[in-house]
Scaffold this motif. Structure first.
Motif, mmCIF file in Angstrom:
data_model
loop_
_atom_site.group_PDB
_atom_site.id
_atom_site.type_symbol
_atom_site.label_atom_id
_atom_site.label_comp_id
_atom_site.label_asym_id
_atom_site.label_seq_id
_atom_site.Cartn_x
_atom_site.Cartn_y
_atom_site.Cartn_z
ATOM 1 N N CYS A 64 0.824 -1.218 0.000
ATOM 2 C CA CYS A 64 0.000 0.000 0.000
ATOM 3 C C CYS A 64 0.853 1.261 0.000
ATOM 4 C CB CYS A 64 -0.959 -0.017 1.184
ATOM 5 S SG CYS A 64 -0.158 -0.092 2.795
ATOM 6 N N ASP A 65 2.107 1.171 0.489
ATOM 7 C CA ASP A 65 3.009 2.325 0.503
ATOM 8 C C ASP A 65 3.765 2.496 -0.813
ATOM 9 O OD1 ASP A 65 2.372 2.869 3.178
ATOM 10 O OD2 ASP A 65 3.953 1.521 3.900
ATOM 11 N N LEU A 66 3.721 1.506 -1.669
ATOM 12 C CA LEU A 66 4.527 1.530 -2.889
ATOM 13 C C LEU A 66 3.738 1.915 -4.134
ATOM 14 C CD1 LEU A 66 6.504 -1.759 -2.175
ATOM 15 C CD2 LEU A 66 7.366 0.584 -1.977
ATOM 16 N N THR A 67 2.440 1.771 -4.113
ATOM 17 C CA THR A 67 1.655 1.999 -5.326
ATOM 18 C C THR A 67 1.662 3.456 -5.765
ATOM 19 O OG1 THR A 67 -0.352 2.158 -3.996
ATOM 20 C CG2 THR A 67 0.132 0.024 -4.987
ATOM 21 N N GLU A 68 1.373 4.372 -4.843
ATOM 22 C CA GLU A 68 1.279 5.797 -5.221
ATOM 23 C C GLU A 68 2.607 6.368 -5.707
ATOM 24 O OE1 GLU A 68 0.139 10.081 -3.276
ATOM 25 O OE2 GLU A 68 -0.846 8.292 -2.494
ATOM 26 N N PRO A 69 3.729 6.168 -4.979
ATOM 27 C CA PRO A 69 4.988 6.752 -5.469
ATOM 28 C C PRO A 69 5.411 6.221 -6.839
ATOM 29 C CG PRO A 69 5.227 5.997 -3.195
ATOM 30 C CD PRO A 69 3.896 5.526 -3.680
ATOM 31 N N LEU A 70 5.042 4.981 -7.141
ATOM 32 C CA LEU A 70 5.414 4.407 -8.437
ATOM 33 C C LEU A 70 4.369 4.679 -9.513
ATOM 34 C CD1 LEU A 70 6.835 0.975 -7.236
ATOM 35 C CD2 LEU A 70 8.117 2.964 -8.011
ATOM 36 N N GLY A 71 3.196 5.140 -9.098
ATOM 37 C CA GLY A 71 2.130 5.424 -10.055
ATOM 38 C C GLY A 71 1.588 4.170 -10.717
ATOM 39 N N LEU A 72 1.577 3.072 -9.953
ATOM 40 C CA LEU A 72 1.111 1.792 -10.488
ATOM 41 C C LEU A 72 -0.016 1.254 -9.634
ATOM 42 C CD1 LEU A 72 4.622 0.176 -11.073
ATOM 43 C CD2 LEU A 72 3.122 1.151 -12.822
ATOM 44 N N SER A 73 -0.809 0.372 -10.215
ATOM 45 C CA SER A 73 -1.891 -0.247 -9.460
ATOM 46 C C SER A 73 -1.333 -1.241 -8.444
ATOM 47 C CB SER A 73 -2.859 -0.966 -10.405
ATOM 48 O OG SER A 73 -2.227 -2.111 -10.961
ATOM 49 N N GLN A 74 -2.145 -1.554 -7.446
ATOM 50 C CA GLN A 74 -1.730 -2.506 -6.420
ATOM 51 C C GLN A 74 -1.433 -3.869 -7.037
ATOM 52 O OE1 GLN A 74 -3.932 -5.214 -5.049
ATOM 53 N NE2 GLN A 74 -2.158 -5.895 -3.888
ATOM 54 N N SER A 75 -2.215 -4.281 -8.019
ATOM 55 C CA SER A 75 -1.995 -5.591 -8.629
ATOM 56 C C SER A 75 -0.676 -5.627 -9.420
ATOM 57 C CB SER A 75 -3.170 -5.992 -9.524
ATOM 58 O OG SER A 75 -3.338 -5.077 -10.581
ATOM 59 N N THR A 76 -0.332 -4.526 -10.078
ATOM 60 C CA THR A 76 0.929 -4.467 -10.820
ATOM 61 C C THR A 76 2.112 -4.497 -9.872
ATOM 62 O OG1 THR A 76 -0.101 -3.256 -12.633
ATOM 63 C CG2 THR A 76 2.294 -3.106 -12.461
ATOM 64 N N VAL A 77 2.037 -3.715 -8.802
ATOM 65 C CA VAL A 77 3.110 -3.716 -7.803
ATOM 66 C C VAL A 77 3.247 -5.104 -7.186
ATOM 67 C CG1 VAL A 77 3.817 -2.793 -5.552
ATOM 68 C CG2 VAL A 77 2.976 -1.243 -7.328
ATOM 69 N N SER A 78 2.130 -5.733 -6.847
ATOM 70 C CA SER A 78 2.163 -7.075 -6.262
ATOM 71 C C SER A 78 2.806 -8.083 -7.205
ATOM 72 C CB SER A 78 0.748 -7.541 -5.895
ATOM 73 O OG SER A 78 0.254 -6.773 -4.828
ATOM 74 N N HIS A 79 2.525 -7.964 -8.495
ATOM 75 C CA HIS A 79 3.133 -8.864 -9.486
ATOM 76 C C HIS A 79 4.662 -8.702 -9.476
ATOM 77 C CE1 HIS A 79 4.315 -10.800 -13.189
ATOM 78 N NE2 HIS A 79 4.871 -9.659 -13.556
ATOM 79 N N HIS A 80 5.130 -7.471 -9.527
ATOM 80 C CA HIS A 80 6.573 -7.227 -9.552
ATOM 81 C C HIS A 80 7.235 -7.677 -8.241
ATOM 82 C CE1 HIS A 80 6.911 -5.334 -13.446
ATOM 83 N NE2 HIS A 80 5.891 -4.541 -13.163
ATOM 84 N N LEU A 81 6.545 -7.479 -7.122
ATOM 85 C CA LEU A 81 7.076 -7.938 -5.835
ATOM 86 C C LEU A 81 7.172 -9.462 -5.808
ATOM 87 C CD1 LEU A 81 5.179 -5.489 -3.470
ATOM 88 C CD2 LEU A 81 7.652 -5.531 -3.897
ATOM 89 N N LYS A 82 6.204 -10.122 -6.404
ATOM 90 C CA LYS A 82 6.235 -11.587 -6.477
ATOM 91 C C LYS A 82 7.462 -12.054 -7.265
ATOM 92 C CE LYS A 82 3.775 -15.541 -8.356
ATOM 93 N NZ LYS A 82 2.779 -15.979 -9.320
ATOM 94 N N VAL A 83 7.761 -11.400 -8.374
ATOM 95 C CA VAL A 83 8.934 -11.759 -9.181
ATOM 96 C C VAL A 83 10.214 -11.573 -8.359
ATOM 97 C CG1 VAL A 83 10.295 -11.177 -11.234
ATOM 98 C CG2 VAL A 83 7.794 -11.276 -11.385
ATOM 99 N N LEU A 84 10.308 -10.458 -7.650
ATOM 100 C CA LEU A 84 11.481 -10.197 -6.813
ATOM 101 C C LEU A 84 11.595 -11.216 -5.681
ATOM 102 C CD1 LEU A 84 11.268 -6.299 -6.615
ATOM 103 C CD2 LEU A 84 13.024 -7.640 -7.812
ATOM 104 N N ARG A 85 10.459 -11.579 -5.098
ATOM 105 C CA ARG A 85 10.458 -12.572 -4.017
ATOM 106 C C ARG A 85 10.881 -13.938 -4.538
ATOM 107 N NH1 ARG A 85 6.455 -15.683 -2.852
ATOM 108 N NH2 ARG A 85 4.931 -14.316 -3.774
ATOM 109 N N GLU A 86 10.344 -14.346 -5.674
ATOM 110 C CA GLU A 86 10.696 -15.644 -6.261
ATOM 111 C C GLU A 86 12.154 -15.690 -6.701
ATOM 112 O OE1 GLU A 86 7.724 -16.224 -9.277
ATOM 113 O OE2 GLU A 86 6.265 -17.009 -7.831
ATOM 114 N N ALA A 87 12.733 -14.533 -6.983
ATOM 115 C CA ALA A 87 14.147 -14.464 -7.360
ATOM 116 C C ALA A 87 15.043 -14.444 -6.120
ATOM 117 C CB ALA A 87 14.403 -13.224 -8.209
ATOM 118 N N GLY A 88 14.431 -14.406 -4.940
ATOM 119 C CA GLY A 88 15.198 -14.449 -3.700
ATOM 120 C C GLY A 88 15.809 -13.122 -3.296
#
Length: 129
Positions: A64-88
């Motif tokens: 919720c703190d990352l969506t506004e500064p990046l200008g992206l939807s919550q679902s888009t931010v969550s997708h990118h966070l998932k990729v970063l998490r899966e990459a360790g």
């Protein structure tokens, strides 16, 4: 304990006449892990997310703190966070409705070490950055 699978460079005709500067066996699992991490970092949005998480007070950030500064939807931010998490590169902790993410400094250091090793094994006469 089983030995990890290794990948050696194939023998070529050039090996018979030219000195080998560096020839190492590379653990396939390690290469796959590095590849996944570098691929995750290949997206500008994910680099911005890493910087935002690392610079966030308390060293963790909620989606919720990352969506506004990046200008992206919550679902888009969550997708990118998932990729970063899966990459360790990051880990998440559920706090109520939201997940808070933090950097995994050890993983980032490993990537830095891999790049440093590659730079240290550059051939003589090659330009360095």
């Amino acid at each position: 304990m089983t030995n990890p699978t290794t990948l050696a460079a194939p023998h070529t005709a050039a090996d018979d006449c030219c000195p080998v500067v560096v020839r190492e066996h590379v653990v396939i699992e390690e290469v796959a892990t590095l590849s996944r991490a570098f691929k995750a970092l290949g997206d500008p949005t994910r680099l911005r997310l890493l910087a935002s998480i690392g610079g966030h007070p308390g060293d963790s950030a909620c989606v919720c703190d990352l969506t506004e500064p990046l200008g992206l939807s919550q679902s888009t931010v969550s997708h990118h966070l998932k990729v970063l998490r899966e990459a360790g590169l990051i880990e998440g902790e559920r706090r109520g409705t939201w997940v808070h993410y933090r950097l995994l400094p050890g993983a980032l250091r490993e990537l830095g070490a891999a790049l440093s090793d590659a730079a240290n094994h550059a051939l003589p006469g090659e330009p360095s950055a």
